[in-house]
Design a protein around this motif. Structure first.
Motif, short mmCIF file in Angstrom:
data_model
loop_
_atom_site.label_atom_id
_atom_site.label_comp_id
_atom_site.label_asym_id
_atom_site.label_seq_id
_atom_site.Cartn_x
_atom_site.Cartn_y
_atom_site.Cartn_z
N VAL A 51 9.68 1.02 1.19
CA VAL A 51 8.60 0.69 2.11
C VAL A 51 9.25 0.07 3.35
CG1 VAL A 51 6.69 0.49 0.48
CG2 VAL A 51 8.20 -1.46 0.79
N SER A 52 9.04 0.70 4.48
CA SER A 52 9.77 0.31 5.69
C SER A 52 9.23 -0.94 6.36
CB SER A 52 9.79 1.48 6.68
OG SER A 52 8.48 1.90 7.00
N CYS A 53 8.03 -1.38 5.99
CA CYS A 53 7.47 -2.57 6.63
C CYS A 53 8.18 -3.84 6.20
CB CYS A 53 5.96 -2.69 6.37
SG CYS A 53 5.52 -3.10 4.66
N CYS A 86 0.80 -1.23 0.00
CA CYS A 86 0.00 0.00 0.00
C CYS A 86 0.83 1.27 0.00
CB CYS A 86 -0.96 0.01 1.19
SG CYS A 86 -0.17 0.31 2.79
N GLY A 87 2.09 1.22 0.43
CA GLY A 87 2.95 2.39 0.42
C GLY A 87 2.78 3.34 1.57
N ALA A 88 1.89 3.03 2.54
CA ALA A 88 1.65 3.95 3.66
C ALA A 88 2.89 4.15 4.52
CB ALA A 88 0.50 3.44 4.52
N CYS A 89 3.81 3.19 4.49
CA CYS A 89 5.01 3.26 5.35
C CYS A 89 6.23 3.77 4.59
CB CYS A 89 5.29 1.88 5.93
SG CYS A 89 5.79 0.67 4.68
N THR A 90 6.04 4.41 3.45
CA THR A 90 7.17 4.88 2.65
C THR A 90 7.99 5.93 3.40
OG1 THR A 90 5.93 4.48 0.62
CG2 THR A 90 7.87 5.90 0.44
N ILE A 91 9.30 5.74 3.39
CA ILE A 91 10.24 6.70 3.98
C ILE A 91 11.40 6.85 3.00
CG2 ILE A 91 9.65 6.18 6.38
CD1 ILE A 91 12.19 4.43 6.47
N LEU A 92 12.31 7.77 3.30
CA LEU A 92 13.52 7.92 2.50
C LEU A 92 14.71 7.39 3.29
CD1 LEU A 92 13.02 11.52 1.06
CD2 LEU A 92 12.41 9.35 0.00
N LEU A 98 -5.52 15.12 -0.09
CA LEU A 98 -5.77 14.18 1.00
C LEU A 98 -7.24 14.25 1.41
CD1 LEU A 98 -4.86 15.71 4.39
CD2 LEU A 98 -4.28 16.91 2.31
N GLN A 99 -7.70 13.15 1.99
CA GLN A 99 -9.04 13.15 2.60
C GLN A 99 -8.91 12.66 4.04
OE1 GLN A 99 -12.45 11.76 0.34
NE2 GLN A 99 -11.42 12.26 -1.58
N CYS A 100 -8.84 11.34 4.24
CA CYS A 100 -8.74 10.87 5.63
C CYS A 100 -7.35 11.14 6.20
CB CYS A 100 -9.09 9.39 5.73
SG CYS A 100 -7.78 8.25 5.23
N GLY A 101 -6.33 11.20 5.33
CA GLY A 101 -4.97 11.52 5.77
C GLY A 101 -4.11 10.33 6.14
N PHE A 102 -4.66 9.13 6.17
CA PHE A 102 -3.87 7.97 6.62
C PHE A 102 -2.70 7.70 5.69
CE2 PHE A 102 -2.74 3.53 7.16
CZ PHE A 102 -2.66 3.43 8.53
N CYS A 103 -2.95 7.77 4.38
CA CYS A 103 -1.88 7.46 3.43
C CYS A 103 -0.97 8.65 3.16
CB CYS A 103 -2.48 6.97 2.11
SG CYS A 103 -3.23 8.29 1.10
N THR A 104 -1.35 9.83 3.63
CA THR A 104 -0.67 11.07 3.24
C THR A 104 0.83 11.08 3.56
OG1 THR A 104 -2.77 12.24 3.49
CG2 THR A 104 -0.78 13.59 3.37
N PRO A 105 1.28 10.67 4.75
CA PRO A 105 2.73 10.68 4.98
C PRO A 105 3.50 9.86 3.95
CG PRO A 105 1.57 10.41 7.05
CD PRO A 105 0.54 10.28 5.97
N GLY A 106 3.00 8.66 3.65
CA GLY A 106 3.67 7.83 2.65
C GLY A 106 3.60 8.43 1.26
N GLN A 107 2.46 9.06 0.93
CA GLN A 107 2.33 9.72 -0.37
C GLN A 107 3.34 10.86 -0.50
OE1 GLN A 107 0.28 8.86 -2.85
NE2 GLN A 107 -1.41 7.73 -1.95
N ILE A 108 3.47 11.65 0.56
CA ILE A 108 4.38 12.79 0.53
C ILE A 108 5.83 12.33 0.43
CG2 ILE A 108 5.30 14.72 1.90
CD1 ILE A 108 2.39 15.22 2.83
N MET A 109 6.21 11.34 1.22
CA MET A 109 7.59 10.84 1.16
C MET A 109 7.88 10.24 -0.21
SD MET A 109 8.54 11.89 4.05
CE MET A 109 10.25 11.37 3.93
N SER A 110 6.91 9.50 -0.75
CA SER A 110 7.09 8.93 -2.08
C SER A 110 7.16 10.03 -3.14
CB SER A 110 5.96 7.96 -2.39
OG SER A 110 6.19 7.27 -3.60
#
Length: 200
Positions: free
Chosen positions: A105-107, A92-98, A144-156
């Motif tokens: 994906v950090s998971c 899903c990419g929610a855990c994306t970091i640099l 964004l809407q709910c914001g859950f995926c937003t951190p991963g989207q921004i980092m990606s």
């Protein structure tokens, strides 16, 4: 069943007999009390190792279970919950970091593999009270809407821009396809990445 059979008059059904047999087998498999002494339980040592991570510009010396994912170390050990645990399967990419400037994906990544690495999470983007240009663009373009995926989207998105893959909406869509937004805020996400790319 034949009425003359000895089982015909038995009060136990076939199901009850099978249940009794299964229960007896389970009891036989349980070790005796001596085998479960306190000394024997938990004697196998966890694989612990030392690691140094540079997280959002700060050096962290850690002793951790070498089987821990980088995601769990960030969230549970370093108290950085901005990196989200979504599917925990890399889909899903929610855990994306640099990591060293590269998006991952950090998971699916063991923390022990990145001794000495430079790690950037969503918490490290703000500078002197100013949001990162891509964070500002996400707000401006309602990415964004709910914001859950937003951190991963921004980092990606930051990674996508740095890699030079933000030349067109179609290119952004392709290179951001590993990040899922279940709310369907994709038009705003693409616009935000394109806007930030123009300004960098």
């Amino acid at each position: 069943m034949d009425e003359s059979s000895p089982l015909a008059s038995s009060p136990l059904s076939r199901r009850a007999v099978l249940q009794l047999a299964g229960g007896a087998a389970s009891l036989a498999a349980i070790p005796s009390g001596d085998a479960l002494s306190a000394d024997a339980v938990g004697t196998e040592a966890l694989p612990v190792g030392s690691i140094r991570l540079i997280v959002n510009g700060e050096s962290k010396e850690l002793e951790l279970d070498t089987r821990q994912s980088l995601l769990d170390v960030l969230r549970e050990t370093l108290d950085l919950p901005g990196t989200k645990k979504g599917c925990n399967q890399g889909a899903c990419g929610a855990c994306t970091i640099l990591v060293d400037g590269r998006r991952i994906v950090s998971c699916l990544t063991l923390a022990s593999m990145y001794d000495g690495a430079d790690i950037q999470t969503i918490e490290g983007l703000e500078k002197n009270g100013e949001l990162h240009p891509l964070q500002q663009a996400f707000v401006a373009h309602e990415g964004l809407q709910c914001g859950f995926c937003t951190p991963g989207q921004i980092m990606s998105g930051i990674g996508c821009i740095a890699e030079g893959h933000a030349g067109s909406p179609e290119e952004i869509q392709f290179w951001m396809s590993g990040n899922i937004c279940r709310c369907g805020a994709y038009p705003g996400i693409v616009e935000a990445v394109a806007d930030a790319a123009r300004r960098t």
